[in-house]
Write a protein that holds these residues in place. Structure first.
Motif, short mmCIF file in Angstrom:
data_model
loop_
_atom_site.label_atom_id
_atom_site.label_comp_id
_atom_site.label_asym_id
_atom_site.label_seq_id
_atom_site.Cartn_x
_atom_site.Cartn_y
_atom_site.Cartn_z
N ASP A 221 14.14 20.23 60.10
CA ASP A 221 14.73 18.99 60.60
C ASP A 221 16.13 19.18 61.18
OD1 ASP A 221 15.69 19.58 58.10
OD2 ASP A 221 15.71 17.52 57.37
N GLN B 54 11.23 15.38 52.88
CA GLN B 54 11.83 15.75 54.16
C GLN B 54 11.66 14.67 55.23
OE1 GLN B 54 9.32 19.11 53.52
NE2 GLN B 54 10.90 20.51 54.24
N ASP C 236 8.88 17.81 48.40
CA ASP C 236 8.87 18.20 49.80
C ASP C 236 7.48 18.76 50.12
OD1 ASP C 236 8.77 20.90 48.98
OD2 ASP C 236 10.92 21.18 49.22
#
Length: 495
Positions: free
Chosen positions: A81, A214, A276
């Motif tokens: 990201d 995430q 995650d």
């Protein structure tokens, strides 16, 4: 010092021969069988965001350096990201990687306009282009004003699948008369199976799971709409009407009701929002839940973290109702790696770029179970490393259709710069899942309205900058979601 005529003539000959030798060396370096254009050791900086694919790239680096001992590849794997931001900062600082995996943002044409990418035409001969399908190059996609900037590495296939823990399915009795696991095909079957497995698990394991820490996993779950009547469940845009259709197309609201229904059933692992993606993948392999949405990278991830885990199957993304109403789609062109315009070693960098995109590397990619490649020769069932990967390859043969690509016919559309709207679909799904948003219909209507307003603004802005646009270009009324859209609009500058 004075030179006589003989000495001058001799010096001239030596200089000429040196120049010819330099040209020959440069020419050789543009082919994979050649040598480096620079003396000494050259270091090529390479960036991607791949974790599970890392060992395969590491192997390619090893093989490449054995072939070219005077070229060293320095690999950096960035956080997914943060990758676009880090790459942008690197270009601003003048220290960008020589070869990098192209991010989704900014758009490819914007990266070209900002001067990030080096055109490949110097090396991308007809012979090199012929090693890829004709649809791999398309003006308006990866070819801009006749200049080639990249080539896709992914082969046509659904980028997400449903993974099923067969051991948990068997424990819940979800098998046929022969004792084989009955893979769910529809949303109703997924919900019923998840409920049965959660009941059997009694708090020890659950029917469904994901990892949203995430903040990208919830839209992955919504990709179940892709086979259920959505034109593009990733963006919400529907080319049949030329607008975003989060609320207008009922498939998204229906999916939300289905998914929240699984939560109400107690069928989703409780810590889904705090895990995650890698933690979720490991929990699936450890038998903590029975169904997981993910890509083919799951399989290579399990080889690394859970090497003995084989109790799983790969299924098509489920759909709503009795028949599949839409598919995953592809279009001509596409992107993969690029060469930085800032590279100080273009010839050596091309050798590495060419190596990554070679047929041999593509075959090794498939044999490692990393996914399909754009070269059809690499996507043979005989190369499947496992039974599960063979299941994935068979899915890919039937679950992808060609979509319309009006941007290839009208490259001017690339001048339309839409800004991200907030809250986006990820934030809305989070709010719905946690109960902070109660009315999904109003939330989807608001998102649809805001995104369509942003599209209209971006079109007007491009027109104000002198770009001639027709808003009808965004609408493809004759697109049947169940069929390939044709004719294929692929072009190549050297074919």
């Amino acid at each position: 010092m004075r030179l006589n005529k003989g000495t001058v003539r001799l010096v001239s000959i030596v200089v000429a021969l040196a120049a010819v030798g330099s040209l020959l060396l440069s020419a050789c370096s543009s082919g994979q069988g050649g040598s480096s254009a620079s003396s000494g050791t050259v270091t090529i900086e390479y960036w991607d965001w791949w974790v599970t694919q890392g060992p395969t790239i590491d192997n390619e680096i090893k093989l490449f350096q054995e072939k070219y001992p005077n070229i060293r590849i320095k690999k950096t794997t960035q956080v997914t990201d943060k990758y676009p931001e880090l790459l942008q900062l690197a270009f601003k600082g003048g220290n960008s990687p020589d070869v990098f995996l192209i991010p989704d943002t900014p758009q490819l044409n914007e990266q070209v306009q900002q001067g990030w990418l080096m055109p490949l035409n110097k090396w991308a001969s007809k012979e090199w282009q012929s090693t890829f399908p004709a649809t791999a190059f398309a003006e308006g996609s990866n070819v801009l004003n006749g200049k080639i900037y990249t080539v896709p590495y992914d082969g046509p296939g659904p980028w997400l699948q449903l993974y099923v823990n067969t051991k948990l399915f068997k424990e819940a009795g979800l098998v046929d008369a022969n004792g084989e696991v009955k893979l769910p095909k529809t949303w109703d079957e997924v919900r019923a199976d998840a409920k049965a497995i959660s009941r059997q698990g009694n708090g020890k394991y659950y029917g469904f799971g994901f990892g949203n820490k995430q903040k990208f996993a919830l839209p992955w779950q919504m990709m179940m709409a892709q086979n259920a009547g959505a034109a593009d469940a990733q963006t919400g845009f529907d080319a049949r009407v030329g607008q975003y259709a989060w609320a207008s197309n009922p498939v998204y609201g229906n999916w939300i009701k289905f998914f929240l229904g699984m939560k109400e059933d107690g069928s989703i692992i409780p810590n889904a929002m705090s895990m995650d993606d890698e933690m979720a993948r490991a929990s699936f392999a450890d038998g903590k839940f029975a169904m997981l949405v993910g890509g083919s990278w799951n399989m290579t991830g399990w080889k690394k973290t859970n090497p003995n885990f084989q109790d799983y199957a790969v299924a098509q993304m489920p759909y709503d109702g009795q028949e599949q109403a839409s598919y995953f789609y592809t279009s001509p062109g596409g992107k993969g790696w690029a060469i930085s315009s800032q590279t100080k070693h273009p010839e050596e960098t091309w050798l590495w770029f060419q190596w990554l995109n070679s047929k041999d590397a593509a075959v090794r990619w498939v044999q490692a179970g990393q996914g399909l490649r754009v070269q059809p020769e690499a996507n043979q069932l005989e190369y499947a490393p496992t039974q599960q990967f063979a299941q994935f390859m068979k899915l890919a043969q039937n679950d992808v259709k060609m979509a319309p690509a009006p941007g290839l016919q009208h490259p001017e559309m690339n001048q339309v710069k839409q800004q991200a709207v907030q809250p986006n679909i990820q934030a809305i799904l989070e709010g719905l899942y946690t109960g902070q948003i109660k009315d999904y219909k109003s939330a989807l209507q608001d998102l649809e309205k805001r995104q369509n307003a942003e599209l209209a603004r971006a079109i007007q802005d491009a027109q104000a900058r002198g770009t001639k646009l027709d808003t009808s270009w965004w609408t493809v009324k004759d697109w049947d979601l169940t069929k390939d859209y044709g004719p294929t609009m692929a072009t190549s500058p050297n074919k």
